[in-house]
Write an enzyme that holds these catalytic residues in place. Structure first.
Site, PDB file in Angstrom:
ATOM      1  N   THR A 176       0.879  -1.161   0.000  1.00  7.79           N
ATOM      2  CA  THR A 176       0.000   0.000   0.000  1.00  7.79           C
ATOM      3  C   THR A 176       0.920   1.215   0.000  1.00  7.79           C
ATOM      4  O   THR A 176       2.086   1.092   0.337  1.00  7.79           O
ATOM      5  CB  THR A 176      -0.866  -0.019   1.274  1.00  7.79           C
ATOM      6  OG1 THR A 176      -1.679  -1.189   1.266  1.00  7.79           O
ATOM      7  CG2 THR A 176      -1.752   1.202   1.400  1.00  7.79           C
ATOM      8  N   ARG A 203     -13.878  -6.981  -2.311  1.00  2.82           N
ATOM      9  CA  ARG A 203     -13.158  -6.908  -1.039  1.00  2.82           C
ATOM     10  C   ARG A 203     -12.629  -5.494  -0.828  1.00  2.82           C
ATOM     11  O   ARG A 203     -12.062  -4.880  -1.717  1.00  2.82           O
ATOM     12  CB  ARG A 203     -12.000  -7.900  -1.025  1.00  2.82           C
ATOM     13  CG  ARG A 203     -11.158  -7.881   0.269  1.00  2.82           C
ATOM     14  CD  ARG A 203      -9.909  -7.062   0.148  1.00  2.82           C
ATOM     15  NE  ARG A 203      -9.029  -7.171   1.305  1.00  2.82           N
ATOM     16  CZ  ARG A 203      -7.937  -6.453   1.477  1.00  2.82           C
ATOM     17  NH1 ARG A 203      -7.583  -5.565   0.560  1.00  2.82           N
ATOM     18  NH2 ARG A 203      -7.185  -6.604   2.559  1.00  2.82           N
ATOM     19  N   VAL A 204     -12.824  -4.972   0.363  1.00  3.54           N
ATOM     20  CA  VAL A 204     -12.316  -3.654   0.735  1.00  3.54           C
ATOM     21  C   VAL A 204     -11.400  -3.819   1.941  1.00  3.54           C
ATOM     22  O   VAL A 204     -11.775  -4.470   2.921  1.00  3.54           O
ATOM     23  CB  VAL A 204     -13.461  -2.675   1.069  1.00  3.54           C
ATOM     24  CG1 VAL A 204     -12.901  -1.334   1.535  1.00  3.54           C
ATOM     25  CG2 VAL A 204     -14.368  -2.482  -0.140  1.00  3.54           C
ATOM     26  N   GLY A 205     -10.216  -3.246   1.869  1.00  5.21           N
ATOM     27  CA  GLY A 205      -9.271  -3.319   2.975  1.00  5.21           C
ATOM     28  C   GLY A 205      -9.377  -2.129   3.904  1.00  5.21           C
ATOM     29  O   GLY A 205     -10.392  -1.433   3.955  1.00  5.21           O
ATOM     30  N   ASP A 206      -8.297  -1.861   4.626  1.00  6.51           N
ATOM     31  CA  ASP A 206      -8.309  -0.803   5.642  1.00  6.51           C
ATOM     32  C   ASP A 206      -8.103   0.583   5.066  1.00  6.51           C
ATOM     33  O   ASP A 206      -8.489   1.576   5.690  1.00  6.51           O
ATOM     34  CB  ASP A 206      -7.219  -1.066   6.683  1.00  6.51           C
ATOM     35  CG  ASP A 206      -5.823  -1.017   6.074  1.00  6.51           C
ATOM     36  OD1 ASP A 206      -5.605  -1.684   5.050  1.00  6.51           O
ATOM     37  OD2 ASP A 206      -4.952  -0.316   6.616  1.00  6.51           O
ATOM     38  N   THR A 225      -0.190   0.108   6.514  1.00  5.99           N
ATOM     39  CA  THR A 225       0.093  -0.773   5.386  1.00  5.99           C
ATOM     40  C   THR A 225       0.269  -2.194   5.893  1.00  5.99           C
ATOM     41  O   THR A 225       0.748  -2.404   7.000  1.00  5.99           O
ATOM     42  CB  THR A 225       1.358  -0.326   4.625  1.00  5.99           C
ATOM     43  OG1 THR A 225       1.718  -1.327   3.663  1.00  5.99           O
ATOM     44  CG2 THR A 225       2.541  -0.125   5.557  1.00  5.99           C
ATOM     45  N   GLY A 226      -0.143  -3.156   5.088  1.00  2.00           N
ATOM     46  CA  GLY A 226      -0.045  -4.550   5.505  1.00  2.00           C
ATOM     47  C   GLY A 226      -1.346  -5.281   5.249  1.00  2.00           C
ATOM     48  O   GLY A 226      -2.038  -5.025   4.262  1.00  2.00           O
ATOM     49  N   LEU A 227      -1.703  -6.174   6.146  1.00  2.00           N
ATOM     50  CA  LEU A 227      -2.939  -6.936   6.022  1.00  2.00           C
ATOM     51  C   LEU A 227      -4.092  -6.082   6.535  1.00  2.00           C
ATOM     52  O   LEU A 227      -4.244  -5.853   7.729  1.00  2.00           O
ATOM     53  CB  LEU A 227      -2.830  -8.240   6.808  1.00  2.00           C
ATOM     54  CG  LEU A 227      -3.972  -9.241   6.656  1.00  2.00           C
ATOM     55  CD1 LEU A 227      -4.244  -9.554   5.185  1.00  2.00           C
ATOM     56  CD2 LEU A 227      -3.651 -10.527   7.408  1.00  2.00           C
TER      57      LEU A 227
END
EC number: 3.5.1.1
Length: 306
Positions: A176, A203-206, A225-227
């Site tokens: 990210t 799918r939506v991330g953070d 950034t990351g999972l």
């Protein structure tokens, strides 16, 4: 004291020859942001820094975003002003060059915070954002190779949970990008991403979740950034800003936030960058690498590394 920090994503850079290019990419981005910051606006600085990262195909945002399970690009971005708590975000957007700029327009032109999918695309077109294909040949080749691996093992018929997939195929977790800046009056944070390789459509991330992957208030700002699912569950960007409110500086708060992520979800999950309202920068990770660069008043050249 003016300050800006950027990141190009946390994870593991598997090809050592890519590291100099990644460092140069974050260095160029922080300088682009710094030029705007010296004109006086943290908001402009964050947008310009993130745009520079989105335009660099080595990073997973804008041009060079990773592909979904069905071979499409769905991008997320968010930006937030600490002084007013104004925020704008887009999720699952496609066909635009710079999602961070669309997110800023959501903040400035609407009463909403988050627009998704087709609605975000229509909004962008109404404001004159031109049609753009962010898929690169390199990403398409990587997508085809990953799909082949999964098909050979029969994984596509019985889709695994994302964290299980990442453990077995670490190459699906891509970077990210983000930036946080302080102009002497206000902290601003922004983040942009193409998400995770082979993610389920929708799918939506953070990244576009205010408080999850992006947050700013009157004391600090953060970009994660990351999972993404980890940052959402911990409201990690907001938690980091809360640590500053409790008396920590940006560096200590960054380390505390990553300790929290590691405690609940283990190593190799997260990275974070921060700036506080005193002009301190902070960055921390529990992954092997996280590319970063920062500039502050008094520095002649940015500090950059992985």
């Amino acid at each position: 004291m003016a300050a800006i920090i950027v990141h190009g994503g946390a994870g593991t850079i598997r090809k050592e020859e890519r590291i100099p290019k990644v460092i140069e990419g974050v260095r160029e981005a922080v300088l682009a942001g710094w030029r705007e910051l010296k004109r006086g606006s943290a908001l402009d600085a964050v947008e310009e820094a993130v745009k520079a990262l989105e335009d660099n195909p080595i990073f997973n945002a804008g041009t060079g975003s990773v592909l979904t399970l069905d071979g499409k690009v769905e991008m997320d971005a968010a930006i937030m002003r600490g002084k007013t708590l104004d925020a704008g975000a887009v999720a699952g957007i496609w066909g635009v060059k710079n999602p961070i700029s669309v997110a800023r327009k959501v903040m400035e032109k609407t009463d909403h915070v988050l627009l998704i999918g087709e609605g975000a695309v229509k909004f962008a077109r109404l404001l004159g954002f031109e049609e753009y294909d962010p898929i690169t040949e390199e990403r398409l080749k990587q997508w085809e190779e990953l799909r082949k691996k999964l098909i050979e093992k029969g994984e596509t018929k019985h889709w695994k949970k994302l964290n299980e997939l990442i453990k077995e195929y670490p190459e699906v977790l891509r970077s990210t990008v983000g930036a946080v800046a302080f102009d002497g009056e206000e902290v601003v944070a922004g983040t942009s991403t193409g998400g995770v390789f082979l993610k389920m459509f929708g799918r939506v991330g953070d990244t576009p979740i205010i408080g999850g992957g992006t947050y700013a208030n009157e004391v600090a700002g953060a970009s994660c950034t990351g999972l993404g699912e980890v940052a959402i569950k911990l409201a990690l960007a907001k938690s980091a800003a809360d640590f500053v409110r409790l008396g920590m500086d940006a560096q200590t708060a960054s380390e505390a936030a990553i300790s929290l992520a590691t405690k609940y979800f283990g190593p190799d999950t997260m990275g974070i960058i921060m700036v506080d309202a005193k002009g301190n920068v902070g960055f921390a990770k529990n992954t092997k690498h996280m590319s970063y660069a920062f500039m502050k008043d008094g520095m002649d050249e940015p500090e950059a590394g992985v």
